[in-house]
Design a protein around this motif. Sequence first.
Motif, PDB file in Angstrom:
ATOM      1  N   ALA A   1      19.722 -82.879 -46.290  1.00  0.00           N
ATOM      2  CA  ALA A   1      19.890 -84.326 -46.485  1.00  0.00           C
ATOM      3  C   ALA A   1      18.773 -85.109 -45.789  1.00  0.00           C
ATOM      4  N   PRO A   2      18.057 -85.980 -46.524  1.00  0.00           N
ATOM      5  CA  PRO A   2      16.951 -86.720 -45.912  1.00  0.00           C
ATOM      6  C   PRO A   2      17.391 -87.998 -45.199  1.00  0.00           C
ATOM      7  N   THR A   3      18.576 -88.521 -45.535  1.00  0.00           N
ATOM      8  CA  THR A   3      19.058 -89.769 -44.944  1.00  0.00           C
ATOM      9  C   THR A   3      20.527 -89.617 -44.576  1.00  0.00           C
ATOM     10  N   ILE A   4      21.025 -90.548 -43.765  1.00  0.00           N
ATOM     11  CA  ILE A   4      22.423 -90.497 -43.365  1.00  0.00           C
ATOM     12  C   ILE A   4      23.337 -90.729 -44.568  1.00  0.00           C
ATOM     13  N   GLY A   5      22.908 -91.557 -45.527  1.00  0.00           N
ATOM     14  CA  GLY A   5      23.710 -91.796 -46.720  1.00  0.00           C
ATOM     15  C   GLY A   5      23.895 -90.535 -47.542  1.00  0.00           C
ATOM     16  N   VAL A   6      22.823 -89.781 -47.728  1.00  0.00           N
ATOM     17  CA  VAL A   6      22.905 -88.524 -48.475  1.00  0.00           C
ATOM     18  C   VAL A   6      23.782 -87.523 -47.731  1.00  0.00           C
ATOM     19  N   LEU A   7      23.655 -87.475 -46.406  1.00  0.00           N
ATOM     20  CA  LEU A   7      24.476 -86.568 -45.613  1.00  0.00           C
ATOM     21  C   LEU A   7      25.958 -86.898 -45.758  1.00  0.00           C
ATOM     22  N   LEU A   8      26.304 -88.188 -45.726  1.00  0.00           N
ATOM     23  CA  LEU A   8      27.702 -88.588 -45.866  1.00  0.00           C
ATOM     24  C   LEU A   8      28.241 -88.215 -47.245  1.00  0.00           C
ATOM     25  N   ALA A   9      27.444 -88.408 -48.288  1.00  0.00           N
ATOM     26  CA  ALA A   9      27.876 -88.036 -49.637  1.00  0.00           C
ATOM     27  C   ALA A   9      28.088 -86.524 -49.745  1.00  0.00           C
ATOM     28  N   ALA A  10      27.172 -85.758 -49.148  1.00  0.00           N
ATOM     29  CA  ALA A  10      27.304 -84.301 -49.177  1.00  0.00           C
ATOM     30  C   ALA A  10      28.524 -83.837 -48.385  1.00  0.00           C
ATOM     31  N   ARG A  11      28.834 -84.549 -47.305  1.00  0.00           N
ATOM     32  CA  ARG A  11      30.015 -84.184 -46.506  1.00  0.00           C
ATOM     33  C   ARG A  11      31.305 -84.432 -47.293  1.00  0.00           C
ATOM     34  N   VAL A  12      31.327 -85.501 -48.092  1.00  0.00           N
ATOM     35  CA  VAL A  12      32.502 -85.745 -48.945  1.00  0.00           C
ATOM     36  C   VAL A  12      32.681 -84.594 -49.926  1.00  0.00           C
ATOM     37  N   LEU A  13      31.597 -84.170 -50.565  1.00  0.00           N
ATOM     38  CA  LEU A  13      31.662 -83.051 -51.507  1.00  0.00           C
ATOM     39  C   LEU A  13      32.053 -81.759 -50.804  1.00  0.00           C
ATOM     40  N   GLN A  14      31.542 -81.575 -49.604  1.00  0.00           N
ATOM     41  CA  GLN A  14      31.887 -80.375 -48.844  1.00  0.00           C
ATOM     42  C   GLN A  14      33.385 -80.345 -48.525  1.00  0.00           C
ATOM     43  N   GLY A  15      33.938 -81.493 -48.136  1.00  0.00           N
ATOM     44  CA  GLY A  15      35.372 -81.569 -47.863  1.00  0.00           C
ATOM     45  C   GLY A  15      36.199 -81.304 -49.102  1.00  0.00           C
ATOM     46  N   ALA A  16      35.724 -81.787 -50.258  1.00  0.00           N
ATOM     47  CA  ALA A  16      36.453 -81.580 -51.515  1.00  0.00           C
ATOM     48  C   ALA A  16      36.468 -80.109 -51.916  1.00  0.00           C
ATOM     49  N   THR A  17      35.343 -79.425 -51.776  1.00  0.00           N
ATOM     50  CA  THR A  17      35.304 -78.007 -52.137  1.00  0.00           C
ATOM     51  C   THR A  17      36.144 -77.167 -51.178  1.00  0.00           C
ATOM     52  N   ALA A  18      36.165 -77.559 -49.911  1.00  0.00           N
ATOM     53  CA  ALA A  18      37.026 -76.863 -48.943  1.00  0.00           C
ATOM     54  C   ALA A  18      38.491 -77.006 -49.328  1.00  0.00           C
ATOM     55  N   ALA A  19      38.853 -78.150 -49.917  1.00  0.00           N
ATOM     56  CA  ALA A  19      40.236 -78.388 -50.329  1.00  0.00           C
ATOM     57  C   ALA A  19      40.653 -77.478 -51.475  1.00  0.00           C
ATOM     58  N   ALA A  20      39.704 -77.015 -52.271  1.00  0.00           N
ATOM     59  CA  ALA A  20      40.031 -76.058 -53.329  1.00  0.00           C
ATOM     60  C   ALA A  20      40.218 -74.656 -52.768  1.00  0.00           C
ATOM     61  N   MET A  21      39.554 -74.372 -51.661  1.00  0.00           N
ATOM     62  CA  MET A  21      39.538 -73.014 -51.112  1.00  0.00           C
ATOM     63  C   MET A  21      40.665 -72.753 -50.112  1.00  0.00           C
ATOM     64  N   THR A  22      40.842 -73.628 -49.141  1.00  0.00           N
ATOM     65  CA  THR A  22      41.708 -73.331 -48.004  1.00  0.00           C
ATOM     66  C   THR A  22      43.177 -73.111 -48.366  1.00  0.00           C
ATOM     67  N   PRO A  23      43.801 -73.916 -49.259  1.00  0.00           N
ATOM     68  CA  PRO A  23      45.218 -73.666 -49.551  1.00  0.00           C
ATOM     69  C   PRO A  23      45.491 -72.289 -50.133  1.00  0.00           C
ATOM     70  N   GLN A  24      44.490 -71.691 -50.766  1.00  0.00           N
ATOM     71  CA  GLN A  24      44.699 -70.384 -51.373  1.00  0.00           C
ATOM     72  C   GLN A  24      44.853 -69.289 -50.317  1.00  0.00           C
ATOM     73  N   VAL A  25      44.389 -69.552 -49.107  1.00  0.00           N
ATOM     74  CA  VAL A  25      44.500 -68.559 -48.041  1.00  0.00           C
ATOM     75  C   VAL A  25      45.967 -68.365 -47.662  1.00  0.00           C
ATOM     76  N   LEU A  26      46.622 -69.460 -47.264  1.00  0.00           N
ATOM     77  CA  LEU A  26      48.036 -69.371 -46.907  1.00  0.00           C
ATOM     78  C   LEU A  26      48.888 -68.970 -48.106  1.00  0.00           C
ATOM     79  N   ALA A  27      48.566 -69.492 -49.281  1.00  0.00           N
ATOM     80  CA  ALA A  27      49.350 -69.182 -50.477  1.00  0.00           C
ATOM     81  C   ALA A  27      49.255 -67.696 -50.824  1.00  0.00           C
ATOM     82  N   SER A  28      48.068 -67.120 -50.732  1.00  0.00           N
ATOM     83  CA  SER A  28      47.901 -65.693 -51.028  1.00  0.00           C
ATOM     84  C   SER A  28      48.612 -64.827 -50.004  1.00  0.00           C
ATOM     85  N   ILE A  29      48.519 -65.203 -48.739  1.00  0.00           N
ATOM     86  CA  ILE A  29      49.222 -64.469 -47.685  1.00  0.00           C
ATOM     87  C   ILE A  29      50.725 -64.479 -47.955  1.00  0.00           C
TER      88      ILE A  29
END
Length: 470
Positions: free
Chosen positions: A105-133
């Motif tokens: 990320a070259p600017t703080i704005g780009v970093l914040l946008a990427a962090r939102v996307l990162q949080g969204a992708t984590a939301a697709a992944m993490t619930p499957q851990v407890l659910a699979s267990i």
Amino acid sequence: MTQTSAPPIGVPAKSPLGPVALTTLLFGAFLPMLSFFIINVALPAIGTDLQATPGELQLVVGSYGIANATLLVVGGRLGDGFGRKRLFMVGLIGFTVTSLLCAIAPTIGVLLAARVLQGATAAAMTPQVLASISSLLTGEHRARALAMFGVVGGAAAALGQILGGVLVEADVFGLGWRAVFLVNVPVGLFAVVAAVKLLPETRADKAQRVDVVGAALLALTLVLLLLPLTEGRPLGWPLWTWLSLAAVVPALALLGLHQHRAEKAQRAPLIPPTVLRLKAMRIGLLLAMAFFTTFGGFMFVFALATQGEAGMSPLEGGLSLLPMAVGFLITSVYGPRLQARYGAGLIVRDWLIQAIGYAVLAVVALALWPDVTPWTLAVPMLIAGFGSGLVMVPLMGVVIGQVPPAQAGLGSGILLTSQQTCLALGAATVGTAYLSLSGTSWGQGGALAAVALAITAISLLMTPVTRQLQ
């Protein structure tokens, strides 16, 4: 290879998830938590490099948490319907890619946008851990895996700031703070390959539609709450922040009304009221809210305090958390057997241990500040880490154990939404309180001590609540 979510009766002779497969699955819990906390120790460097304001730095933490918390229940529902391995893979690949976007990320704005996307992708992944267990394992295998899930989250929090300090201090190839995001890329790629080969697919017997309206109302409520709490203090609390906070109550009431009507009409609400009416679920979520709000807030302010008036380098600040990580490691070894012996009563004892650790930390901060070192902080951090780890371990089992295996994704989504919401809420509220106090005669040492004493008081208040689980 597709299995139903109903586990076999009794304890299987051989776990459907071998050690390597379970470790791969647990990366889905480890990486998002690591990414939430590893950033704390890098915030001063990000602020300098990208010329970010204190409010923007709080959003680097908060934007990830808001996006993640908003979509976790949706991620759990999608996993139940379309396959948990499939959603795990989608989330893991997306998380790896967005980690790379954060790193470049070259600017703080780009970093914040990427962090939102990162949080969204984590939301697709993490619930499957407890659910699979929950859907694949039973008996001792399931109890141990749930305990490991709890410990992994706590260890990721402590180790995240240690690793962050090492990476920022080492400045590998001149990357500086960007290395704290790049570290996710090789780990993510390894986990993707392992997941393709080792993880079995599971899904609910009957797929349910995602409650889009409920998800939108939940997102609105969280943004109305967390955004003004994060941005209010650095902006001088303009009118919009108060209007936003005032709108939280009607937004929450509208969400509750929609969930009640959806369930009454036999549709699939995002957060079914009948699930929340379970006594153990209500108490467990209350305890989780208290724990994760204070824990998330403490980890945020600890990084600021140690690298502020205490004059520690990022590495020294990270190493100050090493005893806490050791406490979590001890928990991972002995926690499951203590839980089997004491049950929910273990949580009562460990709130008290946590309270002692934070109380001693407050005394050390008041007595020695600013001349604290990783050595002088070692004893209270070890005690607090040991107590915190043993609070988290049984909490996971108590909450997720109230939901039938067919709705494992739903239960894990509710629990993790509470977790991520409260981590972000802690960074916003506790961080704001700390920053306000540190600018007065209290100084950063007094503000850190005040935070530690507040956590001590909350820990003690939670002991009679915990006894209701017995």
